[in-house]
Design an enzyme around this catalytic site. Structure first.
Site, PDB file in Angstrom:
ATOM      1  CD  GLU A   1      -1.597  -2.411   1.464  1.00 43.68           C
ATOM      2  OE1 GLU A   1      -0.515  -2.559   2.052  1.00 43.68           O
ATOM      3  OE2 GLU A   1      -2.336  -3.361   1.127  1.00 43.68           O
TER       4      GLU A   1
ATOM      5  CG  HIS B   1     -10.973  -6.389   6.530  1.00 43.48           C
ATOM      6  ND1 HIS B   1     -10.139  -6.962   7.451  1.00 43.48           N
ATOM      7  CD2 HIS B   1     -10.446  -6.692   5.318  1.00 43.48           C
ATOM      8  CE1 HIS B   1      -9.161  -7.608   6.828  1.00 43.48           C
ATOM      9  NE2 HIS B   1      -9.325  -7.452   5.538  1.00 43.48           N
TER      10      HIS B   1
HETATM   11  C1  TPP Z   1      -2.454  -4.643   4.392  1.00 52.34           C
HETATM   12  C2  TPP Z   1      -3.441  -5.466   3.634  1.00 52.34           C
HETATM   13  N1  TPP Z   1      -3.510  -5.343   2.289  1.00 52.34           N
HETATM   14  C3  TPP Z   1      -4.410  -6.056   1.571  1.00 52.34           C
HETATM   15  C4  TPP Z   1      -5.285  -6.918   2.200  1.00 52.34           C
HETATM   16  C5  TPP Z   1      -6.351  -7.691   1.394  1.00 52.34           C
HETATM   17  N2  TPP Z   1      -5.931  -9.093   1.301  1.00 52.34           N
HETATM   18  C6  TPP Z   1      -6.297 -10.002   2.228  1.00 52.34           C
HETATM   19  S1  TPP Z   1      -5.547 -11.484   1.973  1.00 52.34           S
HETATM   20  C7  TPP Z   1      -4.766 -10.904   0.590  1.00 52.34           C
HETATM   21  C8  TPP Z   1      -3.860 -11.813  -0.163  1.00 52.34           C
HETATM   22  C9  TPP Z   1      -2.733 -12.246   0.714  1.00 52.34           C
HETATM   23  O1  TPP Z   1      -1.898 -13.095  -0.001  1.00 52.34           O
HETATM   24  P1  TPP Z   1      -0.919 -14.061   0.780  1.00 52.34           P
HETATM   25  O2  TPP Z   1      -0.087 -13.250   1.718  1.00 52.34           O
HETATM   26  O3  TPP Z   1      -0.197 -14.859  -0.248  1.00 52.34           O
HETATM   27  O4  TPP Z   1      -1.840 -14.986   1.667  1.00 52.34           O
HETATM   28  P2  TPP Z   1      -2.951 -16.015   1.116  1.00 52.34           P
HETATM   29  O5  TPP Z   1      -4.234 -15.259   1.000  1.00 52.34           O
HETATM   30  O6  TPP Z   1      -2.471 -16.541  -0.193  1.00 52.34           O
HETATM   31  O7  TPP Z   1      -3.031 -17.076   2.160  1.00 52.34           O
HETATM   32  C10 TPP Z   1      -5.069  -9.572   0.341  1.00 52.34           C
HETATM   33  C11 TPP Z   1      -4.557  -8.774  -0.780  1.00 52.34           C
HETATM   34  C12 TPP Z   1      -5.189  -7.021   3.614  1.00 52.34           C
HETATM   35  N3  TPP Z   1      -6.025  -7.819   4.294  1.00 52.34           N
HETATM   36  N4  TPP Z   1      -4.262  -6.301   4.285  1.00 52.34           N
END
Ligand code: TPP
Ligand code: TPP
Ligand code: MG
Ligand code: MG
Lengths: 324, 331, 324, 331
Positions: free
Chosen positions: B61, B130
């Site tokens: 971000e 959220h």
């Molecule tokens: C700071 C932040 N940015 C974006 C999000 C939205 N978001 C939640 S899970 C996710 C993907 C995360 O990917 P990863 O770290 O690979 O974990 P996975 O979901 O694959 O287990 C996103 C973009 C968030 N919750 N927090």
């Protein structure tokens, strides 16, 4: 093609004069500060002139830089007018920021300096965005982002380098490693012990330059800039140098020895070194060296004198000034 | 001519117009491409405009906001998205120390015409991290502008106005409003937007009390006004639309007429936008027209809980607005 | 010494049951969700059970974990009561968070689970701080921080890993690499293309584990935990795995092919694989396998039934609840 | 017995007491060790307590706040420093999404007894990125507590009270106050601090108008009250000391007595703490006692400039408070 080439007689002459201009400028500031004519604090780059000059000399007109809290050298080497910089520091209305920015915030957008930044690593994601503009508009220009060794531990460093890697942005990450972030030596602050060593984590080349050898900095930056210009993406260049003065005006230098400072000053001074190299290589005559020193001295003397005569910064139009 | 649209589609139509008419505009954000955005707002744009202009970013971000600063000061018009407004906490330096300050700090030498879109608010069961409404922070920062569209048309028009503005603008959309429907006139040129940043709107004229809100709470205020009308209470409903600049004169004018003030938002009360509205009224001559102490109806002063009933207890409901209005009329 | 050892008959039996418990738990959630009994969304780890179980089985009682938005598996593998988790998701007052947290925020501090986190990389600096406590108090405990491949591009990842490196913190950075961050494949999002490859940037070892092979995860984590416990500092372990379900309930899976999903499900399922290995190695009899499946199934069935009977979460004491 | 001390030394004495009496306490921050802190506050502590408890960190504000969260939920009592409060923007996730929410979000299962110290305010010529007053943001966030000591004794006592509190507390010190001198009674035990978080103090009783401030502006209010007294205007000066929780009842009681309210802070006015104070008064019965519209005297709504005169023009000076008070008395 690079603005100034330290390996040619004319280039060497202007590179030397540029480095002396930076040093005289900051020595002039110190004097003004001691005489109580400045406000706030300042961060001097005395001893690091070869990084600023070696980098900006390797760029082409139209290329952009982002600078740091220790940015006088970058700003001058990228073409700023010392008088307008002095005017800013002397709180004049005609200064680069109309007296609103001061030492840490000089920008000279017209000449492609997107600005000094008081936030450590604060300009890194900005540099990525500026590089994206060059890529999307096909300008062919390159962005150089100056940052310090201490900045390499900020989250912004990581996000900016990663983004530049996945998007192949035309940016050169120029780490001015003066071996301390304020009082923290690099080995205390930096796991792994090296900034350039982190380049591979982002799939980009990491080059190390002798930051007190202007020619070495110049050639490494030229290589990185070519790479960026050709569309091959970012490069991380780490220039090892040393800061003679304290971090800022409040520094008591308790974290390092006087000997360490003296060694660097006496054995590795970037100006003395380049003078020696250039004369030995026959690029400059001793008379050229004197002339360069004199020119720089005069330029700063005149800049200060003229800056004094400028009208003071004014509060009358502050109200609306936060918005364009 | 107007058609019915959802709030989400109204945003999408604005983005489409911007991308079509201004080649300097590009979008960047997490999962805005093939995924279409967490709330589907950018669905299809990647296919229409390509990966150069619809840019999926890593989960970074700070870099998203920072690249917008760097791209905007060098001539582009970035419209970037924070997937949830809660994640904007990771971009505060780029927004507050950079975007908001560069123009002033550099003596007017740069402009930062960037837009950040971010969905805020609760009601989706997504809990504390959220569901926040963080507009108060940005409304406190000189150099920023902050708008919160409540209606389908405003979701379209305010975004266009935000991109036309030479300053950094934060557009806080509301998750619960994305599916809301209303009349939409899609503008044919960006400049055709009638919206001006910093202009509030009287959505329902009234004479007995002034109800002020924005975003989702504008809708709740309108619902409450309906109920009150049946009881013979005539409430004037003002949609602030922008919390920085804040159109306090529209509120003052209304209070001079009604003599009673009720301000609401979903964010917790302490040092929120409602406090600014009350203060802006009572430090002016409108103070003399107040017949009773002003009232605030804000979110409960706790993080957003998960459970449905708890979430409902934290977010102001129209019944609470009705009750508060009744009490105001008694005072 | 590790809690559960998949290379021994008794250990293999409980490791298998634990993995089945995780899968049945999430399948149970899916059903409750479809029946509209849950609020909000959820992130399922079906297909990734070996990472959670392999990691937590390698820890000792007293060791700590921090979890993510996709944390049901971590939480169960670290010893949480499925009934109390179900109660939380069913918005009951006796749920782990009294209905205030939900799927993304289950913490079980009593058992050393410092909590799931809805913020990507949000728990990484917290894990560093928890590890500092272990170091300063000499507890001998280790902290495991679960995070995803996408989280490795957040600034917090960088600051947390750097800090753990310079301070030699007893922490294991466990990257659960399911190859996508929401819709972004790792090669799109990650310059350099590898998370474990970034370990050297912080002067720590980077290990890669087959995240669908519970024994491999178990041994790599055991190695990293030993290293941390011995005072030698942090290790980055990257476990390669795959998520069968969509990122969350709103995912249309447009960023990957059905074939890709099917291949992983049919050829590399961590549960089927471990059953095959364990039986072949003579650690388990087919009857043991059936018993493990049955036990897990029953446990979840009972947990759901009992969770239903719990009292609903209440709003009456919310007012003061923000403060201890 | 009391001695004279500077505000900075009063903070240092509190840190020393905490480190001596509570082995769970440790400090972390940038250049707090051998450098002694950017403002010299921690000078000497490294030598006294060693590198385990006086921890120099890399330049990683997010990690500084995050490690405090992690250390506090596992039983320690971190007191971390942001070198300038402006840099706290890099730590907003750890503070707002984590520290402030964990206790609630985890159903009360964890406590987050951490303290963040940060110097704020302008007047040092450090310009836009080193002079902000950001208390309004944190005062808006449920789960946090925010105190701003104005006096030497409070710099000592409020810090002790902050560490005793089981919640995350942000202590915003003021750069210009570090060198200010006053009476200090160094407490011999942490629990001896008489300060309670959320308690305002009447520093000067008066009958004609109520002046409310905190931090540097409390001092300016006292200066102004002196001048006003010479003109026969009796100003009551309230030092808020804490902006979350906010002790609005002390302000209301004063207004019921004086009928006039003047609130000041260095931060810009829009959606600042002063707005909350005005709102808190006019939504209560104290509204009926107001003889004139309430007044705010806040920082100019721009980033902090560098030049001395410009900086002076942006930060409220006691003369402005005197003028505003005079006008209030006329109204
Ligand atoms: C700071 C932040 N940015 C974006 C999000 C939205 N978001 C939640 S899970 C996710 C993907 C995360 O990917 P990863 O770290 O690979 O974990 P996975 O979901 O694959 O287990 C996103 C973009 C968030 N919750 N927090
Ligand atoms: C985000 C942020 N953190 C801390 C500071 C305070 N600070 C200013 S310069 C500095 C040291 C920076 O070190 P380095 O990056 O190596 O640059 P150098 O000063 O050595 O040129 C620090 C800690 C700051 N300005 N911004
Ligand atoms: Mg340095
Ligand atoms: Mg992933």
């Amino acid at each position: 093609m690079p603005r100034r080439d330290p390996t040619t007689p004319t280039g060497a002459r202007s590179v030397l004069e540029s480095m002396w201009t930076i040093r005289r400028f900051e020595e002039g500031l110190e004097e003004l500060f001691t005489r109580g004519l400045l406000h706030g604090t300042m961060h001097l780059s005395i001893g690091q002139e070869a990084v600023a000059e070696g980098t900006c000399a390797a760029l082409e007109d139209g290329d952009l830089i982002t600078s740091t809290h220790r940015g006088h050298g970058h700003t001058l080497a990228h073409g700023a007018d010392p008088m307008l910089m002095m005017a800013e520091l002397l709180m004049k209305d005609t200064g680069y920021c109309r007296g609103r920015g001061g030492s840490m915030h000089i920008a000279d957008v017209a000449r492609g300096n997107l600005g000094a930044n008081g936030i450590v690593a604060g300009s890194m994601t900005i540099a990525a965005g500026a590089a994206l503009t060059q890529k999307l508009t096909g300008s062919g220009a390159v962005v150089v982002c100056f940052f310090g060794d201490g900045a390499a531990n900020e989250g912004s460093f990581h996000e900016a380098l990663n983004l530049s890697g996945v998007w192949d942005l035309p940016v050169v990450w120029l780490c001015e490693n003066n071996q301390y972030g304020m009082s923290m030596s690099q080995d205390q602050s930096t796991a792994g012990g090296s900034v350039s060593g982190r380049a591979s984590a982002y799939g980009m080349p990491g080059l190390v330059a002798d930051g007190n050898d202007v020619t070495d900095v110049w050639s490494k930056v030229a290589e990185a800039a070519d790479r960026a210009r050709s569309g091959a993406g970012p490069t991380l260049v780490e220039a090892i140098t040393y800061r003679y003065r304290g971090h800022s005006k409040s520094d008591r230098n308790l974290y390092r020895t006087a000997d360490e400072i003296e060694d660097w000053r006496n054995l590795r001074d970037p100006l003395a070194r380049f003078e020696g190299q250039a004369v030995e290589a026959g690029l400059l005559q001793p008379s050229d060296v004197d002339a360069a020193r004199e020119a720089a001295k005069a330029a700063i003397r005149d800049a200060i004198a003229e800056a004094y005569r400028q009208p003071d910064a004014t509060a009358h139009d502050l109200e609306e000034a936060a918005y364009a | 001519m107007p058609e019915t649209s959802t709030y989400a589609k109204a945003v999408a139509a604005a983005l489409r117009l911007l991308l079509e008419k201004d080649e300097r505009v590009f979008l960047a954000g997490e999962d805005i491409g093939v995924y279409g955005g967490a709330f589907g707002v950018t669905d299809g744009l990647l296919g229409e405009f390509g990966a150069d202009r619809i840019r999926d970013t890593p989960i970074s971000e700070d870099a998203i906001a920072g690249l917008a600063v760097g791209a905007s000061i060098t001539g582009l018009r970035p419209v970037v998205e924070m997937q949830f407004s809660d994640f904007i906490v990771n971009a505060m330096d780029a927004i507050v120390n950079q975007a908001a300050k560069l123009h002033f700090m550099y003596g007017g030498n740069v402009e930062v015409p960037m837009v950040i879109r971010a969905p805020g608010g609760g009601g989706t069961g997504a809990a504390a991290q959220h569901s926040q409404s963080l507009e108060a922070w940005f409304a406190h920062v000189p150099g920023l502008k902050v708008v919160l569209p409540a209606t389908v048309q405003d979701a379209h028009d305010l975004l266009l106005a935000a991109v036309l503005d030479p300053n950094p603008v934060i557009v806080l959309e509301h998750k619960l409003l994305y599916k809301s429907e209303g009349e939409l006139e899609v503008r044919s040129r960006i400049e055709d937007t009638p919206a001006r940043l910093g202009e509030a709107k009287v959505l329902r004229p009234g004479t007995d009390l002034t109800m002020v809100g924005y975003s989702m709470m504008t809708i709740r205020s309108l619902e409450a006004a309906e109920v009150l009308a049946e009881e013979g209470i005539s409430a004037e409903v003002i949609d602030l639309r922008s919390v920085r600049p804040l159109d306090i004169s529209t509120v003052r004018n209304s209070v001079r007429k009604t003599g009673r003030l009720l301000v609401t938002h979903e964010a917790p009360g302490p040092v929120g936008v409602a406090a600014e509205v009350l203060a802006g009224v009572v430090e002016s001559d409108a103070f003399d027209y107040l017949l009773a102490p002003a009232r605030r109806v804000c979110g409960l002063d706790v993080p957003m809980p998960y459970a449905r009933d708890l979430e409902r207890a934290v977010i102001p409901q129209s019944e609470q607005l009705v009750d508060a209005a009744r009490e105001l009329m008694k005072a």
